[in-house]
Design a protein around this motif. Structure first.
Motif, short mmCIF file in Angstrom:
data_model
loop_
_atom_site.label_atom_id
_atom_site.label_comp_id
_atom_site.label_asym_id
_atom_site.label_seq_id
_atom_site.Cartn_x
_atom_site.Cartn_y
_atom_site.Cartn_z
N ALA A 14 8.19 8.85 -19.26
CA ALA A 14 9.10 7.90 -18.62
C ALA A 14 9.89 8.58 -17.51
O ALA A 14 10.02 8.04 -16.39
N ALA A 15 10.43 9.77 -17.78
CA ALA A 15 11.22 10.49 -16.77
C ALA A 15 10.36 10.86 -15.57
O ALA A 15 10.84 10.85 -14.43
N ARG A 16 9.09 11.18 -15.80
CA ARG A 16 8.19 11.53 -14.70
C ARG A 16 8.09 10.39 -13.69
O ARG A 16 7.90 10.61 -12.50
N TRP A 17 8.24 9.16 -14.18
CA TRP A 17 8.13 7.99 -13.30
C TRP A 17 9.49 7.35 -13.01
O TRP A 17 9.56 6.19 -12.64
N GLY A 18 10.56 8.12 -13.19
CA GLY A 18 11.87 7.66 -12.75
C GLY A 18 12.67 6.88 -13.77
O GLY A 18 13.73 6.34 -13.43
N PHE A 19 12.21 6.81 -15.03
CA PHE A 19 12.94 6.07 -16.06
C PHE A 19 13.66 7.08 -16.94
O PHE A 19 13.06 7.68 -17.83
N HIS A 20 14.96 7.25 -16.71
CA HIS A 20 15.69 8.28 -17.43
C HIS A 20 16.14 7.81 -18.81
O HIS A 20 16.07 8.56 -19.78
N THR A 39 0.83 -1.20 0.00
CA THR A 39 0.00 0.00 0.00
C THR A 39 0.87 1.25 0.00
O THR A 39 0.59 2.22 -0.72
N TYR A 40 1.94 1.22 0.80
CA TYR A 40 2.84 2.38 0.85
C TYR A 40 3.47 2.62 -0.52
O TYR A 40 3.56 3.77 -0.98
N ILE A 41 3.90 1.56 -1.18
CA ILE A 41 4.50 1.70 -2.51
C ILE A 41 3.48 2.29 -3.49
O ILE A 41 3.79 3.21 -4.26
N ASP A 42 2.27 1.78 -3.48
CA ASP A 42 1.23 2.30 -4.38
C ASP A 42 0.96 3.77 -4.14
O ASP A 42 0.77 4.55 -5.08
N ASP A 43 0.94 4.17 -2.86
CA ASP A 43 0.58 5.55 -2.51
C ASP A 43 1.72 6.53 -2.71
O ASP A 43 1.49 7.75 -2.78
N HIS A 44 2.97 6.03 -2.80
CA HIS A 44 4.12 6.92 -2.88
C HIS A 44 4.98 6.68 -4.11
O HIS A 44 6.13 7.13 -4.17
N ALA A 45 4.45 5.99 -5.09
CA ALA A 45 5.25 5.67 -6.29
C ALA A 45 5.68 6.91 -7.05
O ALA A 45 6.66 6.87 -7.80
N ASP A 46 4.96 8.02 -6.87
CA ASP A 46 5.32 9.26 -7.56
C ASP A 46 6.32 10.09 -6.78
O ASP A 46 6.62 11.23 -7.15
N GLN A 47 6.89 9.53 -5.70
CA GLN A 47 7.84 10.25 -4.86
C GLN A 47 9.12 9.42 -4.72
O GLN A 47 9.10 8.21 -4.90
N PRO A 48 10.24 10.08 -4.36
CA PRO A 48 11.45 9.30 -4.05
C PRO A 48 11.19 8.39 -2.86
O PRO A 48 10.72 8.84 -1.81
N ALA A 106 3.35 4.72 -15.72
CA ALA A 106 3.77 5.29 -17.00
C ALA A 106 2.89 4.77 -18.13
O ALA A 106 2.49 5.53 -19.03
N HIS A 107 2.56 3.49 -18.08
CA HIS A 107 1.66 2.90 -19.07
C HIS A 107 0.30 3.60 -19.04
O HIS A 107 -0.27 3.93 -20.10
N ARG A 108 -0.21 3.84 -17.82
CA ARG A 108 -1.50 4.53 -17.69
C ARG A 108 -1.44 5.91 -18.32
O ARG A 108 -2.37 6.33 -19.04
N ASP A 109 -0.33 6.64 -18.08
CA ASP A 109 -0.21 7.98 -18.66
C ASP A 109 -0.10 7.93 -20.17
O ASP A 109 -0.61 8.81 -20.87
N LEU A 110 0.59 6.93 -20.70
CA LEU A 110 0.68 6.79 -22.16
C LEU A 110 -0.68 6.51 -22.77
O LEU A 110 -1.03 7.06 -23.83
N VAL A 111 -1.46 5.67 -22.12
CA VAL A 111 -2.79 5.33 -22.62
C VAL A 111 -3.71 6.54 -22.60
O VAL A 111 -4.49 6.77 -23.54
N SER A 112 -3.64 7.33 -21.53
CA SER A 112 -4.59 8.44 -21.35
C SER A 112 -4.15 9.72 -22.06
O SER A 112 -4.93 10.66 -22.18
#
Length: 319
Positions: A289-295, A220-229, A270-276
């Motif tokens: 990709a960079a927004r979600w940590g994939f440089h 749950t913590y990972i899901d809720d904080h995936a957009d943060q370091p 990232a997949h969700r953002d690409l789809v939407s």
């Protein structure tokens, strides 16, 4: 992101600059009239990589840096390098820990070109976490050379990637997830390369196995904080277990690691953002990709294809 450059043939100016950029130090040269020093730095909050070229022989005596300092020699030599209990010399291809963060060191640099990588010691704790209880001391490196040639090569590659791929792109380095992921990757490579106090402290994993409820809290913590370091230590704290227990639980119940699961969650986002995303809009695969940590675009595309069986640009195009 921090950048700086320095170029001088004045030994006193060089000493002043080095004292400000690293720690208070004394330097000397037998040829003070021919002592050109060139330095280029790129860095983030907790990590920096410096390229140095000294066209002369320079002695140095340095007070404790307070940071982990790695040196990769490209040309020339570092001779008579010494700190408490250690004396060594380094040449091209060597990657070494110059000294523990709390110890002074001294030596001679002889017509050398080399890379200095500085990192906050707290990064080691974030990656390794507490292996026993909150009273554990911070993780320390116990050797100044990697334990194998393969470990040294991997660490050199990690430093090169950080310098050439992450820090060379200021826009990407300023992305919080890219910066934290790159810093943790470097810290993990350092722990993998050098002997350290985190090794050999593992208790019987079954005794520290996390209960499924704790595992659910971690997920749950990972899901809720995936957009943060996010660090492994933070995930373990949220689950109310030790890092070792958390890692064992992920291996036992999910056949993965906490950070690998975090990467999958970020890939799904990232997949969700690409789809939407609007195919006719301004969104790009690289930016998402960079927004979600994939440089690295190539690595992201490969991981995406392995998971979704199509190229990310096709998803963005609505195909």
């Amino acid at each position: 992101m921090e950048t700086l450059t320095f170029d001088s043939d004045d030994l006193s100016v060089t000493e002043d600059f080095l004292s400000r950029a690293y720690a208070r130090m004394r330097i000397g040269s037998s040829t003070p009239d021919s002592s050109r020093a060139r330095i280029r730095r790129a860095g983030m909050d907790s990590v920096s990589v410096d390229e140095l070229a000294l066209d002369f022989e320079m002695s140095y005596s340095v007070t404790p840096l307070g940071r982990i300092c790695l040196c990769v020699v490209h040309e020339g030599t570092v001779r008579d390098h010494a700190f408490q209990g250690v004396e060594d010399s380094f040449g091209p291809g060597d990657v070494v820990l110059l000294a523990p963060p709390d110890l002074p060191y001294a030596g001679r640099i002889c017509h050398a070109r080399y890379t200095i990588t500085l990192l906050d010691p707290a990064l080691l704790d974030q990656v390794a976490g507490s292996l026993a209880d909150p009273a554990d001391r911070p993780v320390r490196l116990t050797g100044h050379r990697p334990h194998s040639d393969a470990a040294a090569r991997q660490l050199r590659r990690t430093i090169g990637y950080l310098r050439d791929e992450v820090l060379a792109d200021p826009a990407a380095a300023d992305q919080p997830l890219v910066a934290s992921t790159a810093a943790q990757h470097l810290a993990a490579s350092v722990l993998s390369a050098f002997p350290n106090t985190a090794l050999g402290q593992e208790a019987d994993p079954d005794r520290g196995d996390a209960h499924p409820r704790a595992l659910r809290r971690a997920l749950t913590y990972i899901d809720d904080h995936a957009d943060q370091p996010v660090t492994v230590a933070q995930i373990a704290a949220a689950a109310h277990v030790t890092v070792r227990a958390l890692q064992y639980a992920f291996r036992r119940h999910l056949d993965t690691t906490p950070l690998a699961h975090l990467r999958r969650v970020r890939l799904a986002q990232a997949h969700r953002d690409l789809v939407s995303a609007d195919p006719a809009g301004e969104a790009t695969v690289t930016a998402i990709a960079a927004r979600w940590g994939f440089h690295h675009p190539g690595r992201f595309a490969s991981l995406y294809r392995d998971t979704y069986r199509r190229a990310p640009h096709r998803t963005l195009a609505g195909e």
